[in-house]
Design an enzyme around this catalytic site. Structure first.
Site, PDB file in Angstrom:
ATOM      1  CB  SER A  16      -3.045 -21.738 -34.168  1.00 32.61           C
ATOM      2  OG  SER A  16      -2.504 -20.525 -34.663  1.00 32.61           O
ATOM      3  N   GLY A  17      -2.277 -23.572 -36.437  1.00 35.48           N
ATOM      4  CA  GLY A  17      -1.893 -23.768 -37.832  1.00 35.48           C
ATOM      5  C   GLY A  17      -3.027 -23.420 -38.756  1.00 35.48           C
ATOM      6  NE  ARG A  18      -2.651 -18.713 -40.833  1.00 32.75           N
ATOM      7  CZ  ARG A  18      -2.392 -17.626 -41.534  1.00 32.75           C
ATOM      8  NH1 ARG A  18      -3.352 -16.803 -41.882  1.00 32.75           N
ATOM      9  NH2 ARG A  18      -1.158 -17.352 -41.909  1.00 32.75           N
ATOM     10  N   GLY A  82      10.943 -23.121 -36.164  1.00 29.56           N
ATOM     11  CA  GLY A  82      12.264 -23.722 -36.372  1.00 29.56           C
ATOM     12  C   GLY A  82      12.659 -24.733 -35.308  1.00 29.56           C
ATOM     13  CG  ASP A 242       7.724 -19.659 -38.696  1.00 28.98           C
ATOM     14  OD1 ASP A 242       8.915 -19.378 -38.480  1.00 28.98           O
ATOM     15  OD2 ASP A 242       6.926 -19.947 -37.777  1.00 28.98           O
TER      16      ASP A 242
END
Length: 493
Positions: A16-18, A82, A242
């Protein structure tokens, strides 16, 4: 609120992403989630891909929302997982959606490369990177071996956060922390290694200019400004990996700490001035990844809550309906240390059934076989804490300073049971938090680029002032010592 200046963070994970906005005021920070969206793994033609255009669309959507709210955006930063990358043609077009690191093409690529191209020890001596079959070097080798047309016609190869920044700005860079995950970078020179590139039929010109976290990549293109309603907002190269952004947000008071980024993967490490590359780090398969301000993240990947997450998918619906605290609370009522596994055994990498793999491991090592969800959960938590102790002790052997505290960051910092087990097992004081470490690190690096903070230690002071850490002190020393000896006997059989 509308008079404040905000930093816009894009934080993309493998599921998921935000998009998040944050600001710094009076020595503290504030965060607000703007949008959340899935990052879908696409299976087609026997391969796995990421939808880079869908991710770009979601970034545009988040930027559009903050523009409509009238918020003043100082800059934008993007961090992602990555190793994965995008191939771009000489006409400036993306040649194909990027392969995902779980693509089966890499399953035998590492062994094939190390046997026929450059030896394992030679690769490690150059890069100091932990060997995993999905590292970029082996993905590129596999693509070359299959005659992949996207690679064949690529004018530029951009790691995922760099590709998204290029889609926003038109400028091509190679951010240092994300490049360090590729197993193509020499941490001593902080540049991609020419010999390794040549072994893949690649040249340095295929990659963008190497930049450090905090560098401005460019401003939003006219097209993106039109799509979002924003002006020429700068896009900053944060720690594109990240974990690099997450470690930047560890609220440590000095260098004498270890960190555990706890989630699907557990990453335990220390922050050092120089890479640690020697025979022992090679033997134990430790990795040296890029950090901010010239630091190195010396760490080891551990198969974290992946075990629990996969089992949860297999349990009956009535079990899946339980909250995590409810299920984990039930696990605390069963016998401790009844069944122990090595979480990093290859059997748990990608089994068709995680429950079956755990039960087979226990059966093969002459242990009681866990049957109920509570027994399996307890087995996983006990085993992870014992594995953490082993890696923590190794880390202390490598560290040029005494480790006084273990900071647990990420989503796993909310897991009070595993946090306490980790303190018990390692014998170290554990400080848990922040949960949103990746987004915080992303925003803090943008703030540094805007000259609102001067260095990593001021960043960490602001973070420590803004959150409440939960402390866990070691308990039940004798029981955990006995369990650790049992663990060593099992994994060394």
């Amino acid at each position: 609120m509308e008079n404040k200046k905000y930093f816009f963070a894009v934080d993309l994970g493998a599921t998921s992403g935000r998009t998040i906005i944050g600001n710094i005021e009076n020595g503290k920070f504030e965060l607000e989630e703007v949008t959340r969206f899935p990052n879908n793994l696409i299976e087609q033609g026997g391969h796995y891909y990421w939808d880079i255009f869908a991710l770009y669309f979601e970034i545009i959507k988040g930027l559009k929302e903050v523009a409509q709210r009238g918020l003043e955006i100082t800059s934008i930063g993007i961090d992602t997982w990555g190793v994965d990358f995008v191939c771009v043609g000489d006409d400036g077009a993306i040649l194909r959606n990027p392969r995902a690191y779980r693509d089966p093409i890499t399953f035998d690529a590492m062994d094939d490369y190390l046997k026929h191209v450059i030896s394992k020890k030679e690769v490690y001596d150059v890069t100091g990177i932990q060997f995993m079959n999905f590292n970029s070097i082996f993905q590129l080798y596999a693509m070359k071996r299959e005659g992949n047309s996207a690679l064949k016609y690529a004018s530029k190869i951009l790691f995922v956060p760099d590709a998204l920044s290029w889609m926003l700005t038109g400028n091509e860079v190679c951010e240092y922390t994300i490049a360090s995950t590729s197993q193509l970078l020499d941490p001593r020179t902080k540049q991609l290694d020419e010999r390794l590139l040549n072994s893949l039929g690649l040249t340095r010109s295929k990659f963008g200019k190497m930049v450090n976290p905090g560098t401005m990549i460019g401003v939003l293109t006219d097209e993106v400004q039109r799509l979002t309603g924003l002006g020429p907002v700068p896009v900053i190269a944060v720690a594109g990996h990240d974990t690099g952004s997450a470690v930047a947000a560890v609220p440590a008071k000095d260098e004498m700490f270890a960190y555990l980024s706890s989630g699907t993967w557990s990453l335990m490490g220390i922050e050092t001035k120089d890479a640690i590359i020697n025979d022992l780090s090679y033997e134990r398969n430790f990795t040296n990844e890029g950090g901010i301000e010239g630091t190195t993240r010396f760490l080891k990947n551990i198969c974290g809550m992946w075990l629990y997450e996969r089992c949860r998918l297999e349990w009956p619906e009535e079990v899946r309906k339980l909250s995590h605290p409810e299920l984990q609370g039930q696990a605390m009522t069963v016998e401790p240390f009844r069944s122990i596994i090595n979480p990093d055994d290859p059997a748990f990498a990608a089994p068709s059934s995680m429950i079956g793999a755990i039960q087979s491991y226990c059966r093969d090592t002459n242990q009681p076989v866990p049957e109920t969800p509570a027994e399996i959960c307890r087995c996983i938590f006990d085993s992870l804490a014992l594995r953490y102790r082993q890696v923590f002790q190794w880390m202390q052997e490598f560290a040029p300073f005494r480790l006084e505290v273990l900071h647990i960051i990420g989503g796993g910092s909310l897991n009070k049971y595993l946090n306490q087990f980790t303190a018990n097992s390692t014998g170290a004081t554990v400080l848990a938090g922040p949960q949103e470490c990746t987004a915080i690190g992303n925003i803090m690096l943008q703030a540094k680029a805007a000259n609102l903070v001067k260095d990593i230690w001021e960043m960490r002071t602001i973070i420590a002032n803004s959150i409440e850490l939960v402390k866990y002190e070691p308990q039940d020393k004798d029981a955990w010592e006995k369990a650790y000896q049992k663990y060593l006997n099992i994994i060394n059989k």
